[in-house]
Design a protein around this motif. Structure first.
Motif, mmCIF file in Angstrom:
data_model
loop_
_atom_site.group_PDB
_atom_site.id
_atom_site.type_symbol
_atom_site.label_atom_id
_atom_site.label_comp_id
_atom_site.label_asym_id
_atom_site.label_seq_id
_atom_site.Cartn_x
_atom_site.Cartn_y
_atom_site.Cartn_z
ATOM 1 N N LEU A 129 0.726 -1.151 -0.013
ATOM 2 C CA LEU A 129 -0.100 0.034 0.057
ATOM 3 C C LEU A 129 0.878 1.389 0.002
ATOM 4 O O LEU A 129 0.434 2.275 -0.745
ATOM 5 C CB LEU A 129 -0.888 0.067 1.369
ATOM 6 C CG LEU A 129 -2.017 -1.071 1.358
ATOM 7 C CD1 LEU A 129 -2.609 -0.781 2.513
ATOM 8 C CD2 LEU A 129 -2.917 -0.804 0.062
ATOM 9 N N ASP A 130 1.921 1.314 0.640
ATOM 10 C CA ASP A 130 2.894 2.568 0.854
ATOM 11 C C ASP A 130 3.493 3.011 -0.496
ATOM 12 O O ASP A 130 4.407 2.180 -1.087
ATOM 13 C CB ASP A 130 3.812 2.281 1.877
ATOM 14 C CG ASP A 130 4.523 3.574 2.108
ATOM 15 O OD1 ASP A 130 4.538 4.392 1.394
ATOM 16 O OD2 ASP A 130 5.460 3.463 3.151
ATOM 17 N N GLN A 131 3.010 4.212 -1.251
ATOM 18 C CA GLN A 131 3.584 4.453 -2.403
ATOM 19 C C GLN A 131 4.796 5.062 -2.346
ATOM 20 O O GLN A 131 5.629 5.269 -3.361
ATOM 21 C CB GLN A 131 2.548 5.448 -3.260
ATOM 22 C CG GLN A 131 0.899 4.890 -3.380
ATOM 23 C CD GLN A 131 1.096 3.641 -4.290
ATOM 24 O OE1 GLN A 131 1.702 3.902 -5.477
ATOM 25 N NE2 GLN A 131 0.680 2.581 -4.215
ATOM 26 N N SER A 132 5.240 5.517 -1.172
ATOM 27 C CA SER A 132 6.602 5.918 -1.103
ATOM 28 C C SER A 132 7.837 4.852 -1.339
ATOM 29 O O SER A 132 9.226 5.006 -1.389
ATOM 30 C CB SER A 132 6.872 6.538 0.234
ATOM 31 O OG SER A 132 7.001 5.579 1.441
ATOM 32 N N LEU A 133 7.308 3.486 -1.231
ATOM 33 C CA LEU A 133 8.159 2.399 -1.613
ATOM 34 C C LEU A 133 8.348 1.939 -2.946
ATOM 35 O O LEU A 133 7.423 1.392 -3.704
ATOM 36 C CB LEU A 133 7.689 0.996 -0.780
ATOM 37 C CG LEU A 133 7.614 1.380 1.117
ATOM 38 C CD1 LEU A 133 7.158 0.090 1.524
ATOM 39 C CD2 LEU A 133 9.008 1.650 1.572
ATOM 40 N N PRO A 134 9.483 2.212 -3.600
ATOM 41 C CA PRO A 134 9.554 2.059 -5.193
ATOM 42 C C PRO A 134 9.845 0.746 -5.623
ATOM 43 O O PRO A 134 9.513 0.518 -6.800
ATOM 44 C CB PRO A 134 10.645 3.287 -5.299
ATOM 45 C CG PRO A 134 11.577 3.229 -4.171
ATOM 46 C CD PRO A 134 10.747 3.059 -3.074
ATOM 47 N N HIS A 135 10.639 -0.123 -4.782
ATOM 48 C CA HIS A 135 11.084 -1.387 -5.312
ATOM 49 C C HIS A 135 10.006 -2.474 -5.253
ATOM 50 O O HIS A 135 10.007 -3.129 -3.928
ATOM 51 C CB HIS A 135 12.343 -1.849 -4.512
ATOM 52 C CG HIS A 135 13.503 -0.541 -4.815
ATOM 53 N ND1 HIS A 135 13.947 -0.138 -6.046
ATOM 54 C CD2 HIS A 135 13.876 0.142 -4.029
ATOM 55 C CE1 HIS A 135 14.680 0.636 -5.951
ATOM 56 N NE2 HIS A 135 14.691 1.086 -4.569
ATOM 57 N N ARG A 136 9.243 -2.800 -5.978
ATOM 58 C CA ARG A 136 8.003 -3.766 -5.679
ATOM 59 C C ARG A 136 7.806 -4.703 -6.873
ATOM 60 O O ARG A 136 6.904 -5.512 -6.275
ATOM 61 C CB ARG A 136 6.794 -2.813 -5.478
ATOM 62 C CG ARG A 136 6.981 -1.778 -4.646
ATOM 63 C CD ARG A 136 5.573 -1.162 -4.156
ATOM 64 N NE ARG A 136 4.778 -0.528 -4.953
ATOM 65 C CZ ARG A 136 3.515 0.138 -4.715
ATOM 66 N NH1 ARG A 136 3.144 -0.009 -3.653
ATOM 67 N NH2 ARG A 136 2.903 0.548 -6.011
ATOM 68 N N ARG A 137 8.512 -4.777 -7.729
ATOM 69 C CA ARG A 137 8.087 -5.749 -8.665
ATOM 70 C C ARG A 137 8.678 -6.936 -8.401
ATOM 71 O O ARG A 137 7.779 -7.899 -8.556
ATOM 72 C CB ARG A 137 8.892 -5.351 -10.287
ATOM 73 C CG ARG A 137 8.452 -6.338 -11.291
ATOM 74 C CD ARG A 137 8.966 -5.920 -12.696
ATOM 75 N NE ARG A 137 10.466 -6.040 -12.680
ATOM 76 C CZ ARG A 137 11.223 -7.130 -13.002
ATOM 77 N NH1 ARG A 137 10.581 -8.288 -13.148
ATOM 78 N NH2 ARG A 137 12.556 -7.089 -13.111
ATOM 79 N N GLN A 138 9.666 -7.250 -8.052
ATOM 80 C CA GLN A 138 10.273 -8.603 -7.663
ATOM 81 C C GLN A 138 9.375 -9.235 -6.449
ATOM 82 O O GLN A 138 8.843 -10.328 -6.548
ATOM 83 C CB GLN A 138 11.637 -8.746 -7.291
ATOM 84 C CG GLN A 138 12.655 -8.240 -8.137
ATOM 85 C CD GLN A 138 12.786 -9.299 -9.273
ATOM 86 O OE1 GLN A 138 12.261 -10.274 -9.300
ATOM 87 N NE2 GLN A 138 13.271 -8.651 -10.452
ATOM 88 N N ASP A 139 8.791 -8.381 -5.563
ATOM 89 C CA ASP A 139 8.099 -8.680 -4.418
ATOM 90 C C ASP A 139 6.697 -9.109 -5.031
ATOM 91 O O ASP A 139 6.188 -10.280 -4.715
ATOM 92 C CB ASP A 139 7.999 -7.701 -3.460
ATOM 93 C CG ASP A 139 6.769 -8.018 -2.258
ATOM 94 O OD1 ASP A 139 7.110 -9.006 -1.545
ATOM 95 O OD2 ASP A 139 5.781 -7.285 -2.287
ATOM 96 N N ALA A 140 6.023 -8.493 -5.924
ATOM 97 C CA ALA A 140 4.780 -8.818 -6.394
ATOM 98 C C ALA A 140 4.641 -10.095 -7.041
ATOM 99 O O ALA A 140 3.992 -10.949 -7.084
ATOM 100 C CB ALA A 140 4.286 -7.497 -7.327
ATOM 101 N N GLU A 141 5.802 -10.264 -8.012
ATOM 102 C CA GLU A 141 5.734 -11.516 -8.811
ATOM 103 C C GLU A 141 6.073 -12.758 -7.737
ATOM 104 O O GLU A 141 5.648 -13.857 -8.120
ATOM 105 C CB GLU A 141 6.897 -11.281 -9.909
ATOM 106 C CG GLU A 141 6.347 -10.281 -10.920
ATOM 107 C CD GLU A 141 7.599 -10.181 -12.036
ATOM 108 O OE1 GLU A 141 8.737 -10.925 -12.215
ATOM 109 O OE2 GLU A 141 7.378 -9.304 -13.012
ATOM 110 N N TYR A 142 7.020 -12.467 -6.834
ATOM 111 C CA TYR A 142 7.309 -13.467 -5.961
ATOM 112 C C TYR A 142 5.779 -13.869 -5.144
ATOM 113 O O TYR A 142 5.643 -14.939 -5.021
ATOM 114 C CB TYR A 142 8.379 -13.221 -4.887
ATOM 115 C CG TYR A 142 8.440 -14.086 -3.651
ATOM 116 C CD1 TYR A 142 8.763 -15.572 -3.905
ATOM 117 C CD2 TYR A 142 7.955 -13.609 -2.268
ATOM 118 C CE1 TYR A 142 8.773 -15.956 -2.788
ATOM 119 C CE2 TYR A 142 8.087 -14.394 -1.457
ATOM 120 C CZ TYR A 142 8.088 -15.824 -1.283
ATOM 121 O OH TYR A 142 8.254 -16.575 -0.553
ATOM 122 N N SER A 143 5.014 -13.041 -4.608
ATOM 123 C CA SER A 143 4.020 -13.230 -3.775
ATOM 124 C C SER A 143 3.060 -13.896 -4.656
ATOM 125 O O SER A 143 2.330 -14.892 -4.097
ATOM 126 C CB SER A 143 3.376 -11.785 -3.499
ATOM 127 O OG SER A 143 4.338 -11.066 -2.479
#
Length: 335
Positions: A129-143
């Motif tokens: 949810l926190d839009q200030s966290l920019p590094h999220r692609r690997q986490d999304a694909e892993y999740s």
């Protein structure tokens, strides 16, 4: 509000996957201030920002744009701490997803996940949810990859997905996504989600005894310090997040989903210091900020995507919410 945290056990799996490629994780762990002893602490927590940064740095170091999918493929009973065992000990696949989404907050903050079960099938969705966290692609694909891996283990490999959706743009080879998930995969979507057909939901588990399930639920309930579960504002936020941006739900839809009347839901949201309109507006603004940062869509296309009929009203609304125009936000997003 304090810094969002995540269980160190989640990082342990990612670090182990990195080392399986022949690259030691010690250097990256030192860089985020995490020692190996913390990874083995069942109660250890680390900043979510550090976890996301480690994931992206690991992908770059091993030179694998699909590192998140690789880690998801290797997810097993110990990958997500007690959440993995909770999922795999559920009596049915439906209950596995429902329990997981209910208790993820005990081990990861500032995230949303939901399991929406309908007559034709179900959808599992996840996002930070926190839009200030920019590094999220690997986490999304892993999740999504890890949840699919757990579901396959639960059913003995019987499950197939209908489709997969990711918020981010595609990076790397599309064939890798298609080969892993076995279905169409779409990018630059409203949320990270996958859908499955209804006939899979009543399949029993084939890994752990269902007698463990209530014990693990009780443990996670106490760990979360929330015997009653999520607040109504949390539930409404998760419900809104799981719906398409260009076809948002009504308050009547949300009330029916929660088993309440519209006036009762309104009163409970006001008691929590918010309203239906405010929650819906916040979701649209958060989605717009993500699209501005993570996609190449034009501002007019983003305005339409988040439910505005024309760009001018979107620009005014966005500027009031974030204190800067969409154009300025895209150039210099907040840190």
């Amino acid at each position: 509000m304090g810094e969002a945290m995540i269980s160190a056990q989640f990082l342990r799996h990612v670090a182990n996957c990195m080392e399986l490629t022949g690259h030691p994780a010690a250097g990256l762990l030192d860089g985020i201030g995490v020692g190996r002893e913390l990874l083995d602490d069942p109660d250890g927590m680390i900043p979510l920002a550090s976890f996301l940064a480690f994931f992206e740095q690991a992908a770059n170091l091993v030179r694998n744009p699909h590192f998140g999918l690789h880690a998801g493929r290797l997810a097993g009973s110990d990958s997500l701490g007690p959440l993995s065992f909770l999922f795999l000990s559920a009596p049915t696949l439906r209950q596995a997803f429902l329990s997981f989404t209910r208790y993820l907050s005990a081990m990861q903050q500032a995230s949303t996940n939901q399991f929406v079960d309908g007559p034709g099938g179900a959808t599992f969705s996840y996002g930070v949810l926190d839009q200030s966290l920019p590094h999220r692609r690997q986490d999304a694909e892993y999740s999504l990859g890890a949840m699919f891996s757990l579901a396959r283990q639960f059913t003995g490999g019987e499950i197939e997905l209908r489709e997969v959706r990711f918020e981010h743009e595609r990076v790397g080879d599309y064939a890798r996504y298609r080969e892993y998930f076995g279905c169409d995969v779409f990018f630059e979507q409203d949320c990270n989600a996958f859908s499955i057909d209804a006939h899979y939901l009543d399949l029993p588990g084939r890994v752990l005894s269902s007698s463990l399930h209530p014990i693990l639920e009780d443990h996670l309930r106490r760990k979360a310090g929330d015997p009653g579960g999520l607040t109504y504002a949390d539930r409404v936020t998760a419900y809104i997040a799981a719906r398409p941006l260009d076809d948002p739900p009504s308050i009547a839809d949300a009330a029916a989903h929660l088993g309440l009347s519209v006036p009762t839901l309104g009163r409970r949201l006001r008691a929590a210091g918010t309203t239906w309109r405010e929650l819906l507006h916040e979701h649209r603004m958060v989605a717009a900020a993500r699209l501005l940062r993570d996609s190449r869509r034009s501002i007019s296309a983003i305005a339409l995507a988040v439910g505005f009929s024309e760009s001018a009203s979107f620009i005014r609304s966005f500027s009031r919410h974030f204190g800067q125009s969409p154009h300025r936000f895209r150039i210099t997003p907040p840190r």
